[in-house]
Design an enzyme around this catalytic site. Structure first.
Site, PDB file in Angstrom:
ATOM      1  N   CYS A 132     -14.571  -2.104   6.197  1.00 58.08           N
ATOM      2  CA  CYS A 132     -15.741  -1.936   6.175  1.00 58.08           C
ATOM      3  C   CYS A 132     -16.143  -1.433   7.628  1.00 58.08           C
ATOM      4  CB  CYS A 132     -16.298  -3.612   6.426  1.00 58.08           C
ATOM      5  SG  CYS A 132     -15.739  -4.489   5.815  1.00 58.08           S
TER       6      CYS A 132
ATOM      7  N   ARG B 158     -13.663   3.920   4.851  1.00 60.37           N
ATOM      8  CA  ARG B 158     -13.336   2.673   5.704  1.00 60.37           C
ATOM      9  C   ARG B 158     -13.690   1.579   4.189  1.00 60.37           C
ATOM     10  NH1 ARG B 158     -12.040   2.081  10.446  1.00 60.37           N
ATOM     11  NH2 ARG B 158     -12.279  -0.348  10.466  1.00 60.37           N
TER      12      ARG B 158
ATOM     13  N   TRP C 135     -15.788  -2.867   2.226  1.00 58.37           N
ATOM     14  CA  TRP C 135     -15.279  -2.635   1.371  1.00 58.37           C
ATOM     15  C   TRP C 135     -14.474  -4.491   1.168  1.00 58.37           C
ATOM     16  CZ3 TRP C 135     -10.135  -5.573   1.242  1.00 58.37           C
ATOM     17  CH2 TRP C 135      -9.462  -5.837   0.441  1.00 58.37           C
TER      18      TRP C 135
ATOM     19  N   ASN D  27     -17.302  -6.930   9.936  1.00 63.72           N
ATOM     20  CA  ASN D  27     -15.964  -6.482   9.604  1.00 63.72           C
ATOM     21  C   ASN D  27     -14.994  -8.061  10.006  1.00 63.72           C
ATOM     22  OD1 ASN D  27     -13.840  -5.138   9.083  1.00 63.72           O
ATOM     23  ND2 ASN D  27     -13.577  -3.615  10.406  1.00 63.72           N
ATOM     24  N   GLY D  28     -14.183  -7.913   8.890  1.00 58.09           N
ATOM     25  CA  GLY D  28     -13.067  -8.890   9.266  1.00 58.09           C
ATOM     26  C   GLY D  28     -13.125 -10.135   7.918  1.00 58.09           C
TER      27      GLY D  28
ATOM     28  N   GLU E  55       6.677   8.114  -1.224  1.00 56.46           N
ATOM     29  CA  GLU E  55       5.431   8.643  -1.672  1.00 56.46           C
ATOM     30  C   GLU E  55       4.881   9.073  -2.320  1.00 56.46           C
ATOM     31  OE1 GLU E  55       4.277   8.124   0.385  1.00 56.46           O
ATOM     32  OE2 GLU E  55       2.269   9.678   1.079  1.00 56.46           O
TER      33      GLU E  55
ATOM     34  N   LYS F 238       1.164   8.740  -3.636  1.00 55.14           N
ATOM     35  CA  LYS F 238      -0.225   9.185  -4.097  1.00 55.14           C
ATOM     36  C   LYS F 238      -0.055   8.839  -5.668  1.00 55.14           C
ATOM     37  CE  LYS F 238      -0.953   9.224  -0.748  1.00 55.14           C
ATOM     38  NZ  LYS F 238       0.287   8.930   0.162  1.00 55.14           N
TER      39      LYS F 238
ATOM     40  N   GLU G 154      -2.293   5.897  -6.713  1.00 47.38           N
ATOM     41  CA  GLU G 154      -3.778   5.495  -5.781  1.00 47.38           C
ATOM     42  C   GLU G 154      -4.732   7.092  -5.985  1.00 47.38           C
ATOM     43  OE1 GLU G 154      -3.726   5.210  -1.776  1.00 47.38           O
ATOM     44  OE2 GLU G 154      -2.193   7.118  -1.298  1.00 47.38           O
TER      45      GLU G 154
ATOM     46  N   HIS H   3      20.666   1.291 -13.720  1.00 49.78           N
ATOM     47  CA  HIS H   3      21.065   0.089 -14.807  1.00 49.78           C
ATOM     48  C   HIS H   3      19.636  -0.708 -14.510  1.00 49.78           C
ATOM     49  CE1 HIS H   3      24.586   0.077 -11.873  1.00 49.78           C
ATOM     50  NE2 HIS H   3      24.305   1.044 -10.610  1.00 49.78           N
TER      51      HIS H   3
ATOM     52  N   LYS I   4      -9.665   3.150   3.211  1.00 48.83           N
ATOM     53  CA  LYS I   4      -8.729   3.870   4.412  1.00 48.83           C
ATOM     54  C   LYS I   4      -8.241   3.433   5.428  1.00 48.83           C
ATOM     55  CE  LYS I   4      -6.622   7.917   6.152  1.00 48.83           C
ATOM     56  NZ  LYS I   4      -6.115   8.024   4.941  1.00 48.83           N
TER      57      LYS I   4
HETATM   58  C1  AGP Z   1      -1.690   5.350   2.049  1.00 49.54           C
HETATM   59  O1  AGP Z   1      -1.868   6.549   0.837  1.00 49.54           O
HETATM   60  C2  AGP Z   1      -2.626   4.950   1.992  1.00 49.54           C
HETATM   61  N1  AGP Z   1      -3.560   5.211   2.896  1.00 49.54           N
HETATM   62  C3  AGP Z   1      -1.619   3.557   2.441  1.00 49.54           C
HETATM   63  O2  AGP Z   1      -0.945   2.987   2.075  1.00 49.54           O
HETATM   64  C4  AGP Z   1      -1.861   3.350   4.446  1.00 49.54           C
HETATM   65  O3  AGP Z   1      -0.420   4.491   4.592  1.00 49.54           O
HETATM   66  C5  AGP Z   1      -1.810   1.791   4.527  1.00 49.54           C
HETATM   67  O4  AGP Z   1      -2.298   1.350   4.640  1.00 49.54           O
HETATM   68  C6  AGP Z   1      -1.434   2.117   6.064  1.00 49.54           C
HETATM   69  O5  AGP Z   1      -2.217   2.236   7.345  1.00 49.54           O
HETATM   70  P1  AGP Z   1      -1.823   2.896   8.264  1.00 49.54           P
HETATM   71  O6  AGP Z   1      -1.117   3.861   8.620  1.00 49.54           O
HETATM   72  O7  AGP Z   1      -3.771   3.062   8.913  1.00 49.54           O
HETATM   73  O8  AGP Z   1      -1.238   1.544   9.339  1.00 49.54           O
END
Ligand code: AGP
Length: 610
Positions: free
Chosen positions: A2, A27, A75, A100-101, A483, A487, A490, A506, A605
């Site tokens: 948020c 966000r 969010w 936010n929270g 990773e 990518k 997501e 396995h 984000k």
């Molecule tokens: C990955 O593409 C995401 N944005 C997510 O996994 C992110 O790395 C994770 O939420 C951690 O965020 P941070 O690095 O801001 O702590």
């Protein structure tokens, strides 16, 4: 998660609020809304499910204006993303709140408020804050006092912005957990959860601390600490420039951020290496004393940052001879790990606001782990303030939800740390020279790999109709494969999983057929021949292979083996460089699928809630 923006000025604040939301949309983007207080018109609220563009369109149809207002991009945590749950939440046309929270005791407060006759229009936890503030105002408190009494009753995490039509000359903000900052102007002041929102109007900020309440009037800002005393919070100047958060010539922020990696990595290295050595001073004046005591490393992080930690474990143990444990922060914080006072806690985070990472760091301190070193991208973040040592990644603002340049700069920073600690242990000065030399070559090598863009684009075309994919790597490349899979899933919504290549037989080999693309990362390293055998296992089962391989790796293309030849490079930097074609693959697969690349569904984000 948020985003919050608030503004009090002599001018109409609506354009400031909307532009701020647009800059904060990364966000959270489930819904957007704003409320302004405008003299005789009282409180005007406009909100909508969806993105800030939808709010903007609504405002075109029904313009509102006012010299005081709060705004929010959401969010969703409590309640689906519809208009009723969108912020601001209003109580009896008098009090409006953005939040936010997460309020953990909201159900109890809501029951109590209902008993007192308050009606609720949403499923959110936020609405209890608005009604509770209203209740205290009715009991005779002023707005600041009503916010103090209300926040004293809340359990959980919050950053809030509040306006009250009966006190139309102030905005009140309060923080416990998620970030909240006051932007300082001349005759106008602002509230935000992220400096990026306000860069067009100010670069001067006060960072509120947990328990702080800020009272913003046009000509003054007063901050009260948790005991109600007026306190001075130090003013800081943001280094962000307005165009750092523009998309420029690129189609998406993610694409821009992928191509910014050579420069971002160069910035991470600047002033931190000299000659053939890593400069310990880069870690701060206390680094030497702290590093001398360190016997092991405990890394905590989430998501992409966790993957960076997994790569670093290979380096800490393999290059530096330092025992290293890596754990997802949300697990670490509840697992009751055995503390080691001589372990350096390394927290990795792009945002520096990830709730689980912050909690893991605080928990580690409480139970007796050693000092905290953070690798962070956002300079004004909570993690920076709570750490003993900090190494900024200097990647610049990362707006795309999918982390790209944050990851490669985290790895660059981690390799510097491995050297700084390792030279006290198993790392010889020859190895240090070799690593530093390879680090110096990194921006150039990344440029050469980015030049493979078109080839990766053409490979991505073969993924667009697929529903699943496997990613393989061995050793330090296994987290790189993780990773790559993260990518792809997501942003393209193609289900992707990573395995250490030796694990295939396995179980996962059963999944392999012509519809299951298998992506492998194959630099010319000690595990290459082992990896090639694993790839043969895939080929023998009719699998379609996409191998990102060193030019000299001897991986031959065939109708079912697509090879992207990567230029040779120093062995220590391969995890950083091989990540780039995987980012491009995910990016182009998502472009072809037509997904919302910078703001993929259900994600945000910065994950500032648990
Ligand atoms: C990955 O593409 C995401 N944005 C997510 O996994 C992110 O790395 C994770 O939420 C951690 O965020 P941070 O690095 O801001 O702590």
């Amino acid at each position: 998660m948020c985003g919050i923006v608030g503004a009090i000025a002599e001018r109409n604040v609506v354009p400031i609020l909307v532009e701020g939301l647009r800059r904060l949309e990364y966000r959270g983007y489930d819904s957007a809304g704003l409320a302004v207080v405008n003299g005789a018109d009282g409180l005007k609220r406009v909100r909508t499910p969806g993105k800030v563009a939808a709010l903007d369109a609504l405002l075109e149809d029904e313009p509102v204006q006012g010299g005081l207002g709060i705004a929010h991009t959401r969010w969703a945590t409590h309640g689906v993303p519809n208009e009723a749950n969108a912020h601001p939440h209003i109580c009896r046309d008098q009090v409006a709140v953005v939040h936010n929270g997460i309020i953990e005791n909201y159900a109890e407060i809501r029951a109590e408020q209902e008993r007192l006759g308050y009606e609720f229009a949403s499923d959110t936890d936020t609405e209890v804050i608005a009604t509770r503030i209203h209740f205290h105002l009715e009991q005779g408190a002023g707005l600041v006092e009503a916010v103090r009494k209300t926040t004293g009753e809340l359990e959980g995490a919050y950053a809030i912005g509040v306006v009250d039509t009966r006190e139309p000359d102030r905005i009140v903000g309060a923080r416990m957990g998620p970030p909240l900052l006051v932007g300082l102007g001349v005759g106008e002041h602002f509230l935000t959860s992220d400096v990026a929102a306000l860069i067009p109007v100010t670069q001067r900020f006060l960072v509120l601390e947990d328990g702080d309440i800020a009272e913003l009037e046009r000509d003054r800002v007063t901050v009260y600490d948790r005991s109600g005393e007026v306190v001075e919070r130090e003013e800081s100047l943001s280094e962000l420039s307005a165009d750092a958060v523009e998309r420029g010539q690129y189609r998406h922020y993610m694409q821009k951020e992928i191509f910014e990696q050579p420069e971002a990595i160069a910035n991470t290295l600047e002033g931190r290496i000299h000659g053939s050595r890593v400069l310990e001073a880069a870690f701060g004046p206390d680094a030497k004393a702290i590093f001398n005591r360190v016997q092991s490393v405990q890394i905590v992080a989430c998501g992409t940052s966790f993957h960076a930690g997994l790569v670093a474990r290979n380096w800490f143990e393999g290059l530096a001879g330092i025992p290293c444990n890596v754990e997802v922060a949300s697990e670490f914080r509840y697992r009751h790990p055995v503390p080691r006072a001589d372990a350096l806690v390394v927290a990795i985070s792009q945002s520096g606001e990830t709730a689980d990472t912050l909690a893991a760091v605080r928990g580690a301190r409480e139970i007796g782990f050693g000092p905290v070193l953070s690798i962070v991208n956002a300079p004004e973040s909570s993690l920076v303030r709570e750490s003993d040592l900090v190494l900024m990644t200097r990647a610049g603002p990362e707006i795309g939800v999918a982390s790209t340049k944050a990851f490669t700069t985290q790895l660059t920073a981690l390799l510097l740390l491995v050297v700084a600690l390792g030279r006290r242990r198993a790392l010889s000065s020859e190895s240090e020279h070799r690593i530093v030399e390879q680090l110096r070559s990194l921006p150039g090598v990344c440029e050469r790999v980015l030049a493979l863009d078109e080839h990766v684009h053409s490979l991505a075309g073969r993924f667009a109709d697929k529903h699943h994919a496997l990613f393989l790597g061995r050793g330090v490349q296994y987290p790189v494969a993780m990773e790559g899979a993260l990518k792809l899933k997501e942003i393209s919504y193609i289900h992707a999983e990573a395995y250490p290549a030796g694990e295939l037989k396995h179980g996962p080999l059963a999944l392999v057929d012509a519809d299951m693309p298998v992506v492998a990362v194959a630099p010319n390293d000690a595990l290459l021949e082992k990896l090639k055998s694993n790839l043969e296992e895939v080929r023998a089962r009719g699998g379609e292979l996409y191998v990102f391989a060193d030019q000299n790796a001897g991986v031959r293309p065939s109708p079912s083996v697509h090879v992207l030849e990567v230029p040779p490079m120093g062995e220590h930097i391969t995890p950083i460089v091989y990540t780039i074609p995987l980012q491009l693959l995910a990016y182009y697969a998502a472009v072809l699928k037509g997904t919302d690349i910078d703001q993929p569904r259900n994600l945000a984000k910065s994950v500032t809630v648990e």
